[in-house]
Design a protein around this motif. Structure first.
Motif, mmCIF file in Angstrom:
data_model
loop_
_atom_site.group_PDB
_atom_site.id
_atom_site.type_symbol
_atom_site.label_atom_id
_atom_site.label_comp_id
_atom_site.label_asym_id
_atom_site.label_seq_id
_atom_site.Cartn_x
_atom_site.Cartn_y
_atom_site.Cartn_z
ATOM 1 N N LEU A 7 0.839 -1.208 0.000
ATOM 2 C CA LEU A 7 0.000 0.000 0.000
ATOM 3 C C LEU A 7 0.872 1.255 0.000
ATOM 4 O O LEU A 7 0.639 2.189 -0.774
ATOM 5 C CB LEU A 7 -0.872 -0.033 1.262
ATOM 6 N N VAL A 8 1.889 1.239 0.861
ATOM 7 C CA VAL A 8 2.776 2.408 0.948
ATOM 8 C C VAL A 8 3.543 2.576 -0.346
ATOM 9 O O VAL A 8 3.645 3.687 -0.895
ATOM 10 C CB VAL A 8 3.736 2.244 2.152
ATOM 11 N N GLY A 60 3.938 7.917 -3.046
ATOM 12 C CA GLY A 60 4.383 8.982 -3.950
ATOM 13 C C GLY A 60 3.216 9.810 -4.465
ATOM 14 O O GLY A 60 3.267 11.042 -4.478
ATOM 15 N N ARG A 61 2.167 9.105 -4.854
ATOM 16 C CA ARG A 61 0.994 9.814 -5.383
ATOM 17 C C ARG A 61 0.357 10.697 -4.315
ATOM 18 O O ARG A 61 0.000 11.851 -4.568
ATOM 19 C CB ARG A 61 -0.026 8.778 -5.882
ATOM 20 N N LEU A 62 0.249 10.148 -3.104
ATOM 21 C CA LEU A 62 -0.369 10.920 -2.031
ATOM 22 C C LEU A 62 0.494 12.120 -1.642
ATOM 23 O O LEU A 62 -0.023 13.194 -1.331
ATOM 24 C CB LEU A 62 -0.597 10.026 -0.802
ATOM 25 N N ARG A 63 1.810 11.918 -1.669
ATOM 26 C CA ARG A 63 2.706 13.031 -1.317
ATOM 27 C C ARG A 63 2.560 14.169 -2.339
ATOM 28 O O ARG A 63 2.502 15.338 -1.971
ATOM 29 C CB ARG A 63 4.143 12.534 -1.258
ATOM 30 N N ARG A 64 2.485 13.799 -3.593
ATOM 31 C CA ARG A 64 2.297 14.814 -4.629
ATOM 32 C C ARG A 64 0.961 15.538 -4.452
ATOM 33 O O ARG A 64 0.879 16.762 -4.524
ATOM 34 C CB ARG A 64 2.336 14.145 -6.002
ATOM 35 N N ARG A 73 -9.045 5.040 -3.567
ATOM 36 C CA ARG A 73 -10.034 6.090 -3.285
ATOM 37 C C ARG A 73 -10.033 6.452 -1.806
ATOM 38 O O ARG A 73 -10.124 7.629 -1.443
ATOM 39 C CB ARG A 73 -11.428 5.625 -3.708
ATOM 40 N N TRP A 74 -9.968 5.438 -0.967
ATOM 41 C CA TRP A 74 -10.052 5.667 0.475
ATOM 42 C C TRP A 74 -8.868 6.532 0.937
ATOM 43 O O TRP A 74 -9.049 7.523 1.656
ATOM 44 C CB TRP A 74 -10.049 4.331 1.222
ATOM 45 N N LEU A 75 -7.679 6.164 0.511
ATOM 46 C CA LEU A 75 -6.484 6.916 0.925
ATOM 47 C C LEU A 75 -6.542 8.363 0.411
ATOM 48 O O LEU A 75 -6.192 9.303 1.132
ATOM 49 C CB LEU A 75 -5.223 6.230 0.399
ATOM 50 N N THR A 76 -6.975 8.507 -0.818
ATOM 51 C CA THR A 76 -7.054 9.858 -1.391
ATOM 52 C C THR A 76 -8.050 10.713 -0.621
ATOM 53 O O THR A 76 -7.784 11.876 -0.305
ATOM 54 C CB THR A 76 -7.469 9.776 -2.872
ATOM 55 N N VAL A 118 -5.749 15.974 -11.689
ATOM 56 C CA VAL A 118 -4.485 15.296 -11.362
ATOM 57 C C VAL A 118 -4.748 13.820 -11.089
ATOM 58 O O VAL A 118 -4.056 12.950 -11.617
ATOM 59 C CB VAL A 118 -3.817 15.968 -10.144
ATOM 60 N N GLU A 119 -5.771 13.565 -10.276
ATOM 61 C CA GLU A 119 -6.100 12.166 -9.983
ATOM 62 C C GLU A 119 -6.971 11.536 -11.065
ATOM 63 O O GLU A 119 -7.187 10.320 -11.050
ATOM 64 C CB GLU A 119 -6.817 12.093 -8.632
ATOM 65 N N GLN A 120 -7.479 12.365 -11.954
ATOM 66 C CA GLN A 120 -8.292 11.880 -13.083
ATOM 67 C C GLN A 120 -9.561 11.175 -12.635
ATOM 68 O O GLN A 120 -9.991 10.197 -13.259
ATOM 69 C CB GLN A 120 -7.459 10.927 -13.959
ATOM 70 N N TRP A 121 -10.134 11.658 -11.541
ATOM 71 C CA TRP A 121 -11.399 11.080 -11.102
ATOM 72 C C TRP A 121 -12.528 11.662 -11.937
ATOM 73 O O TRP A 121 -12.423 12.779 -12.448
ATOM 74 C CB TRP A 121 -11.654 11.405 -9.630
#
Lengths: 165, 177
Positions: free
Chosen positions: B18-19, B24-28, B66-69, B140-143
């Motif tokens: 998971l990490v 990286g994506r979450l940090r950005r 999705r949950w982490l975002t 950015v996340e393209q949701w």
């Protein structure tokens, strides 16, 4: 060309709003197709730029100097407080020492003597005679009777001190 | 790994994955929302702690992405709204920051001069919180619009309205350059 949608509508179409007619026009109109493509490119450029954070000092320059107005205001407030305390605010007058009270009393007595004196001579003080009794009393002392009063040789009114006929 | 006497690795077996997959994506994402690398790293750490707690107390989300975002966006919002955070940011300006290593700029973005990029960044940071979040999640996340709406707890119409204002403002800044 006159049916071309505005930039506002074009953006609405881009985010998924707009009518079917507007959408159909943008698909068919060469000019609008170009504008829609330009919009797509702009959003892509914006996204790309935002995904790379620039140097922190460059995006925080104005904020880093944000302390200037705050310190300026604080300095101004302190200056105003000092000015008020120095120029406007006065301490309450101190109570006179106990030894000066008799002086004030004698001064007031003297003033009252001058006010009620005759011709400003403090030695010739007369008691106030609000009812004019002095003439009647003098006449009685001189032995005036009723006839004297009727003749007018005596001042005052018999039985009514201070009154005149 | 043992936390509070519980063997976390056994309860959340995919934590390492998971990490690796999402850090990286979450940090950005958090850097875009907070404009601060250190804060972003703190938030990501907090998000993974919440993920561990979530895995312990309830059934794991079906879609960790999705949950982490969603959690990251909420934590960033909380930090932005906290007064101390603004004070802290002003007091601890890092000397310099660079883009994330996995970012590859398009030729157009590279051609854009540094001044324009700074102006765009400032304009983006000046946007209201909701416009921030909607733009990041959508572009950015393209949701999809409905996914953004669900994650942020607002209607699809509100998402479109925020997105419209954000893009219009940023495009004006780009056009003025």
């Amino acid at each position: 060309m006159s049916r071309c949608v505005s930039d506002r509508v074009l953006l609405r179409l881009y985010i998924g709003d707009g009518t079917a007619g507007q959408r159909a026009h943008v698909r068919a109109c060469v000019a609008c197709v170009d504008r829609a493509e330009q919009l797509r490119r702009d959003v892509g450029r914006i996204t790309q730029v935002l995904m790379t954070m620039p140097a922190a000092h460059s995006i925080r320059g104005p904020r880093a100097r944000g302390w200037l107005p705050a310190w300026g205001l604080a300095g101004l407030a302190v200056s105003v407080a000092v000015w008020v305390s120095v120029t406007l605010w006065r301490p309450p007058p101190a109570a006179p020492p106990a030894g000066r009270a008799p002086d004030m009393e004698s001064l007031l007595e003297e003033i009252s003597t001058v006010i009620f004196s005759v011709s400003g001579d403090p030695s010739a003080v007369t008691e106030p005679d609000p009812l004019g009794q002095s003439g009647t009393l003098e006449a009685l002392d001189r032995g005036c009777d009723a006839a004297d009063w009727l003749e007018g040789t005596c001042s005052g009114t018999p039985g009514i001190p201070g009154a005149t006929l | 790994m043992v936390t509070d006497g519980h063997p976390v690795a056994e309860e959340v077996p995919a934590l390492g994955t998971l990490v690796q997959t999402h850090a990286g994506r979450l940090r950005r994402l958090c850097r875009m929302l907070l404009a601060d690398s250190q804060e972003a790293a703190d938030v990501v750490q907090e998000v993974f702690v919440k993920a561990i707690e979530q895995a312990r107390t309830a059934e794991s989300p079906r879609d960790w992405d999705r949950w982490l975002t969603r959690v990251a966006v909420n934590v960033c919002r909380d930090r932005r709204r906290a007064g101390w955070w603004r004070w802290f940011r002003r007091r601890t300006d890092p000397i310099d920051e660079v883009g994330l290593g996995d970012e590859t700029l398009t030729p157009e973005a590279v051609a854009m001069n540094a001044q324009t990029r700074d102006r765009l960044w400032r304009a983006f940071q000046a946007l209201p919180d909701r416009q921030h979040e909607v733009f990041v999640l959508r572009h950015v996340e393209q949701w999809s619009t409905s996914e953004v709406a669900e994650a942020l707890g607002m209607s699809a119409g509100s998402v479109k309205r925020h997105l419209f204002r954000a893009i219009r403002h940023l495009r004006r800044v780009l056009g003025d350059a």
